[in-house]
Design an enzyme around this catalytic site. Structure first.
Site, short mmCIF file in Angstrom:
data_model
loop_
_atom_site.label_atom_id
_atom_site.label_comp_id
_atom_site.label_asym_id
_atom_site.label_seq_id
_atom_site.Cartn_x
_atom_site.Cartn_y
_atom_site.Cartn_z
N TYR A 1 7.16 0.83 -7.67
CA TYR A 1 7.81 1.29 -6.69
C TYR A 1 9.09 0.80 -6.41
O TYR A 1 9.27 -0.52 -6.50
CB TYR A 1 6.84 1.49 -5.57
CG TYR A 1 5.61 2.13 -5.87
CD1 TYR A 1 5.38 3.46 -5.51
CD2 TYR A 1 4.37 0.99 -5.95
CE1 TYR A 1 4.07 3.79 -6.06
CE2 TYR A 1 3.23 1.73 -6.07
CZ TYR A 1 2.92 3.29 -6.25
OH TYR A 1 1.63 3.71 -6.29
N SER B 1 -5.01 -5.44 -1.09
CA SER B 1 -5.98 -4.49 -0.54
C SER B 1 -7.56 -5.16 -0.39
O SER B 1 -7.84 -5.58 -1.56
CB SER B 1 -6.28 -3.47 -1.52
OG SER B 1 -4.74 -2.68 -1.47
N ASP C 1 11.09 0.28 -3.56
CA ASP C 1 10.82 -0.68 -2.37
C ASP C 1 9.22 -0.98 -2.13
O ASP C 1 8.73 -0.78 -1.41
CB ASP C 1 11.49 0.10 -0.98
CG ASP C 1 11.62 -1.06 -0.26
OD1 ASP C 1 11.53 -2.04 -0.40
OD2 ASP C 1 11.74 -0.48 1.19
N PRO C 2 9.11 -1.97 -3.00
CA PRO C 2 7.48 -2.40 -3.00
C PRO C 2 7.00 -2.89 -1.89
O PRO C 2 7.82 -3.87 -1.25
CB PRO C 2 7.15 -3.33 -4.24
CG PRO C 2 8.75 -3.78 -4.53
CD PRO C 2 9.54 -2.67 -4.01
N SER C 3 5.78 -2.79 -1.35
CA SER C 3 5.28 -3.35 -0.37
C SER C 3 4.02 -4.35 -0.85
O SER C 3 2.99 -3.63 -0.80
CB SER C 3 4.68 -2.64 0.75
OG SER C 3 4.14 -3.06 1.91
N PHE C 4 4.42 -5.62 -1.08
CA PHE C 4 3.32 -6.33 -1.88
C PHE C 4 2.13 -6.42 -0.90
O PHE C 4 2.30 -7.08 0.24
CB PHE C 4 3.89 -7.72 -2.20
CG PHE C 4 4.82 -7.49 -3.37
CD1 PHE C 4 4.52 -7.01 -4.65
CD2 PHE C 4 6.31 -7.59 -2.89
CE1 PHE C 4 5.49 -6.76 -5.40
CE2 PHE C 4 7.27 -7.51 -3.98
CZ PHE C 4 6.81 -6.96 -5.21
N HIS C 5 0.91 -6.23 -1.26
CA HIS C 5 -0.17 -6.50 -0.38
C HIS C 5 -1.32 -6.74 -1.29
O HIS C 5 -1.56 -6.41 -2.35
CB HIS C 5 -0.32 -5.29 0.50
CG HIS C 5 -0.71 -3.86 -0.02
ND1 HIS C 5 0.15 -3.25 -0.73
CD2 HIS C 5 -1.71 -3.44 -0.51
CE1 HIS C 5 -0.32 -2.16 -1.44
NE2 HIS C 5 -1.66 -2.33 -1.48
N HIS D 1 -6.08 -8.99 -5.41
CA HIS D 1 -4.98 -9.31 -6.17
C HIS D 1 -3.73 -8.29 -5.45
O HIS D 1 -3.89 -7.61 -4.51
CB HIS D 1 -5.60 -8.86 -7.52
CG HIS D 1 -5.50 -7.26 -7.49
ND1 HIS D 1 -6.80 -6.44 -7.26
CD2 HIS D 1 -4.65 -6.05 -7.64
CE1 HIS D 1 -6.37 -5.17 -7.39
NE2 HIS D 1 -5.35 -4.67 -7.67
#
Length: 270
Positions: free
Chosen positions: A210, A218, A212-216, A128
Site C-alpha cells: 500500500y 492483527s 501509505d501503509p499502516s503497519f499493525h 506478525h
C-alpha cells in the site's frame, strides 16, 4: 506409491514412444506394439494413421486435476473466503516480520474479551507485521525471488518497533474485519523494508504494498465488514487497556520471513 506403480504399469505396456519438445506425443513418428491375437507379429502403421493410446490410470489423472475441481469450503475455514482462486503452479506468497511475544499474546486475550459479544471474533493464528500483500508467485520464481530479497536486506541491522494504538481494518475484498495493534516508533524503518520488498515484487510484475501503509499486528478477525460496529466507544475502551501496557509492548525485528505456500524462508538481520 499407488500412482507410481500405476505409472510403471502404464509405461511397460508400450515398447517405445516419441514426444515432441512440449511433451505431446509426436504422431509423425510411427510406433509399434504387439496386439492381442498377433503373437510375434508387428503391426505397421502409416505415418498419417491415427494412433490410439492407452487411457491413463485414475491415480495419475488425479495428480493433475483442473483448477475448477479444487474449491475452498468456507465452513472448513471458520467462514474465511479465498482472496483469489486457486490455480495450480501459483503459490500464495507474502513477506512479514514475526511478532509472537508473550506480552503481546497475553494482551490480545484481554482485548478480545472487551469486544461486543454479538460479534464472533477469532484470535489470529500467528502475530506478525506484514511487509507485502499476499501475491501469486509461480513455483519456479520462488527461489529467485527469495535470493533477490535476501541480497537486499541481508546487510540491514536489527531494530525495535513499538505498539501505540488499537485500530480496525478490513481486507481489500471486505470479506473480513481485523483489529490490530498499530506501530508508532519504528514506522520509518518498516517503510524502508517495504521499499526493498516492492523492488523485488516489481521484478516479477507483482503488485506492491500500500502507498501509505499502516503497519499493525492483527490480533483477531471476524467474517464480513463489521468495522461500523466497532465504534469510537469500543475503540477507546480497547485503547485504555492498551495504555496500561505500552511500556512493555515492542517487537524486536531480528529477522524477515517469507512464506510461499508450504515453504517458509528466514532472512536474519545483523
Amino acid at each position: 506409491m499407488a500412482g507410481l506403480d500405476a505409472l510403471k504399469s502404464y509405461g511397460s505396456d508400450i515398447d517405445s514412444s516419441s514426444e515432441s519438445d512440449d511433451g505431446v506425443p509426436d504422431e509423425s513418428i510411427p510406433t509399434s506394439r504387439q496386439e492381442p491375437g498377433f503373437k510375434n507379429q508387428v503391426q505397421k502403421r502409416s505415418p498419417t494413421a491415427e494412433i490410439s493410446t492407452l487411457p491413463l490410470p485414475g491415480e495419475i489423472l488425479s495428480m493433475f486435476s483442473s483448477p475448477s475441481s479444487e474449491t475452498s469450503n468456507p465452513i472448513e475455514h471458520q467462514g474465511r473466503i479465498r482472496s483469489f482462486a486457486h490455480t495450480p503452479g501459483n503459490w500464495a506468497t507474502f513477506v512479514y516480520i514475526p511478532a509472537e511475544t508473550p506480552s503481546l499474546s497475553s494482551l490480545t486475550e484481554t482485548l478480545i474479551s472487551c469486544l461486543p459479544q454479538d460479534l464472533t471474533f477469532h484470535p489470529s493464528d500467528d502475530l506478525h507485521l506484514s511487509l507485502s500483500r499476499t501475491v501469486c508467485l509461480q513455483f519456479h520464481w520462488i527461489d529467485p525471488f527469495i535470493q533477490s530479497f535476501r541480497e537486499r536486506v541481508g546487510r540491514l541491522r536489527s531494530f525495535r518497533c513499538h505498539v501505540e494504538q488499537v485500530d480496525v481494518y478490513t481486507n481489500d475484498e471486505e470479506t473480513r474485519t481485523f483489529l490490530g495493534l498499530k506501530i508508532g516508533a519504528g514506522h520509518e524503518v518498516l517503510c524502508d523494508l517495504v521499499k526493498l520488498a516492492d523492488d523485488c515484487l516489481q521484478e516479477f510484475s507483482l503488485p506492491v504494498f500500500y502507498e501509505d501503509p499502516s503497519f499493525h499486528v492483527s490480533f483477531c478477525w471476524c467474517v464480513g465488514d463489521v468495522s461500523s460496529r466497532i465504534g469510537p466507544k469500543v475503540l477507546q475502551e480497547l485503547q485504555n487497556k492498551l495504555n496500561n501496557h505500552l511500556g512493555e509492548l515492542s517487537v524486536d525485528v531480528r529477522e524477515i520471513r517469507c512464506k510461499s505456500g508450504c515453504k517458509k524462508f528466514v532472512i536474519p538481520l545483523r
